[in-house]
Design a protein around this motif. Structure first.
Motif, PDB file in Angstrom:
ATOM      1  N   LEU A   1      23.525  76.136  28.268  1.00 58.50           N
ATOM      2  CA  LEU A   1      22.171  76.535  27.869  1.00 58.50           C
ATOM      3  C   LEU A   1      21.224  75.634  28.640  1.00 58.50           C
ATOM      4  O   LEU A   1      21.201  74.414  28.413  1.00 58.50           O
ATOM      5  N   GLY A   2      20.466  76.209  29.569  1.00 53.37           N
ATOM      6  CA  GLY A   2      19.705  75.362  30.475  1.00 53.37           C
ATOM      7  C   GLY A   2      18.313  75.864  30.777  1.00 53.37           C
ATOM      8  O   GLY A   2      17.851  76.887  30.258  1.00 53.37           O
TER       9      GLY A   2
ATOM     10  N   ASP B   1      13.856  76.721  23.174  1.00 50.24           N
ATOM     11  CA  ASP B   1      14.316  77.972  23.779  1.00 50.24           C
ATOM     12  C   ASP B   1      15.840  78.077  23.729  1.00 50.24           C
ATOM     13  O   ASP B   1      16.395  79.167  23.543  1.00 50.24           O
ATOM     14  N   ALA B   2      16.523  76.938  23.905  1.00 51.72           N
ATOM     15  CA  ALA B   2      17.982  76.952  23.803  1.00 51.72           C
ATOM     16  C   ALA B   2      18.412  77.350  22.397  1.00 51.72           C
ATOM     17  O   ALA B   2      19.354  78.128  22.210  1.00 51.72           O
TER      18      ALA B   2
ATOM     19  N   ALA C   1      21.988  71.731  28.487  1.00 46.51           N
ATOM     20  CA  ALA C   1      21.324  71.261  29.706  1.00 46.51           C
ATOM     21  C   ALA C   1      19.821  71.476  29.609  1.00 46.51           C
ATOM     22  O   ALA C   1      19.189  72.000  30.531  1.00 46.51           O
ATOM     23  N   VAL C   2      19.258  71.088  28.482  1.00 49.88           N
ATOM     24  CA  VAL C   2      17.824  71.194  28.253  1.00 49.88           C
ATOM     25  C   VAL C   2      17.298  69.823  27.839  1.00 49.88           C
ATOM     26  O   VAL C   2      18.055  68.895  27.639  1.00 49.88           O
TER      27      VAL C   2
ATOM     28  N   ARG D   1      15.234  67.773  16.972  1.00 52.30           N
ATOM     29  CA  ARG D   1      15.473  68.702  15.860  1.00 52.30           C
ATOM     30  C   ARG D   1      16.201  69.957  16.323  1.00 52.30           C
ATOM     31  O   ARG D   1      17.187  70.374  15.705  1.00 52.30           O
ATOM     32  N   TYR D   2      15.730  70.556  17.425  1.00 45.09           N
ATOM     33  CA  TYR D   2      16.351  71.804  17.889  1.00 45.09           C
ATOM     34  C   TYR D   2      17.743  71.566  18.464  1.00 45.09           C
ATOM     35  O   TYR D   2      18.643  72.400  18.284  1.00 45.09           O
ATOM     36  N   LEU D   3      17.940  70.454  19.135  1.00 42.66           N
ATOM     37  CA  LEU D   3      19.277  70.144  19.624  1.00 42.66           C
ATOM     38  C   LEU D   3      20.236  69.901  18.470  1.00 42.66           C
ATOM     39  O   LEU D   3      21.385  70.365  18.487  1.00 42.66           O
TER      40      LEU D   3
END
Length: 243
Positions: free
Chosen positions: A6-7, A51-52, A75-76, A135-137
């Motif tokens: 995911l990049g 977005d990921a 990969a973000v 948080r999103y990761l």
């Protein structure tokens, strides 16, 4: 070894511009090749950790890939740290302006103002604050581990840039990396130190002329280093440690 990456555009931008996801020179494919495996890429221009997360939860193609994935590469986080003088919803909303002439003028105006405002505001606000990146990761990792406990997860520290589009300003990167490293240690997510690999490549202008994306040398360095990181942590769904 099956990788799901995911990049952002660093995953598919070469020395002259964007390329198809299966181009063998791109770092996800370099890593997969070094592991004797295959990489699937879900990525977009300017993607952040948010977005990921949206891709992971909203793209049925990604859902279909998860059961066949050995390693998820987050990969973000690179674009999260870039200056974003306009709020994201306004910046991304420029594409919806009509008529076409108005949209083109608005985009041109923003491209002109972006470096000026990046310098004037000292690189703030960033595209996504560190607390939201984390948080999103974290949500992504928890979701994947709940659905497919056999998948290993690795990530990256934010890259560096020398881009005139941002007047060379990257004040938010240090705080973003600190937050990412602190989270990754607690979450058990190994990180690839990207600036250590591409810092000189980017700084010496051997990458893409835009000063942000990498040339083939950068992709090779990142891809081979990612393969080594994955070798150190990855276990296939069969339970056998990969060589």
């Amino acid at each position: 070894m099956r990788l799901l990456v995911l990049g952002d555009s660093l995953s598919f931008h070469g020395p002259r511009g964007p390329l198809p996801a299966d181009d063998p020179g791109l770092w996800p494919n370099v890593a997969a090749s070094a592991l004797g495996g295959h990489a699937e890429l879900a990525a977009g221009f300017g993607w952040t950790a948010r977005d990921a997360w949206w891709s992971l939860t909203g793209d049925p193609r990604v859902w279909s890939l998860l059961p066949r994935t050995d390693v998820l590469v987050l990969a973000v986080g690179h674009m999260d740290t870039l200056p974003s003088p306009l709020p994201t919803y306004l910046r991304q909303g420029l594409r919806y302006l009509r008529p076409d002439g108005l949209r083109r003028r608005a985009r041109a105006g923003y491209r002109t103002l972006q470096p000026v405002l990046s310098r004037a505001f000292c690189g703030y606000p960033v595209a996504l604050p560190p607390r939201l990146t984390v948080r999103y990761l974290n949500d992504s990792v928890r979701a994947v581990r709940a659905l497919e406990p056999g998948i290993k997860v690795v990530g990256m520290t934010p890259s560096v840039h020398r881009s005139a589009a941002y007047a060379g300003v990257h004040s938010g990167r240090a705080a973003g990396e600190r937050a990412l490293r602190e989270w990754a240690e607690g979450a058990g997510v190994p990180l690839l130190d990207v600036p250590a690999l591409v810092g000189e490549h980017v700084g010496s202008r051997r990458g893409n002329p835009d000063g942000l994306h990498w040339g083939w040398e950068g992709h090779e360095l990142v891809g081979r280093a990612m393969a080594e990181l994955i070798r150190s942590v990855a276990v296939g769904h069969s339970g056998a440690v990969e060589p």
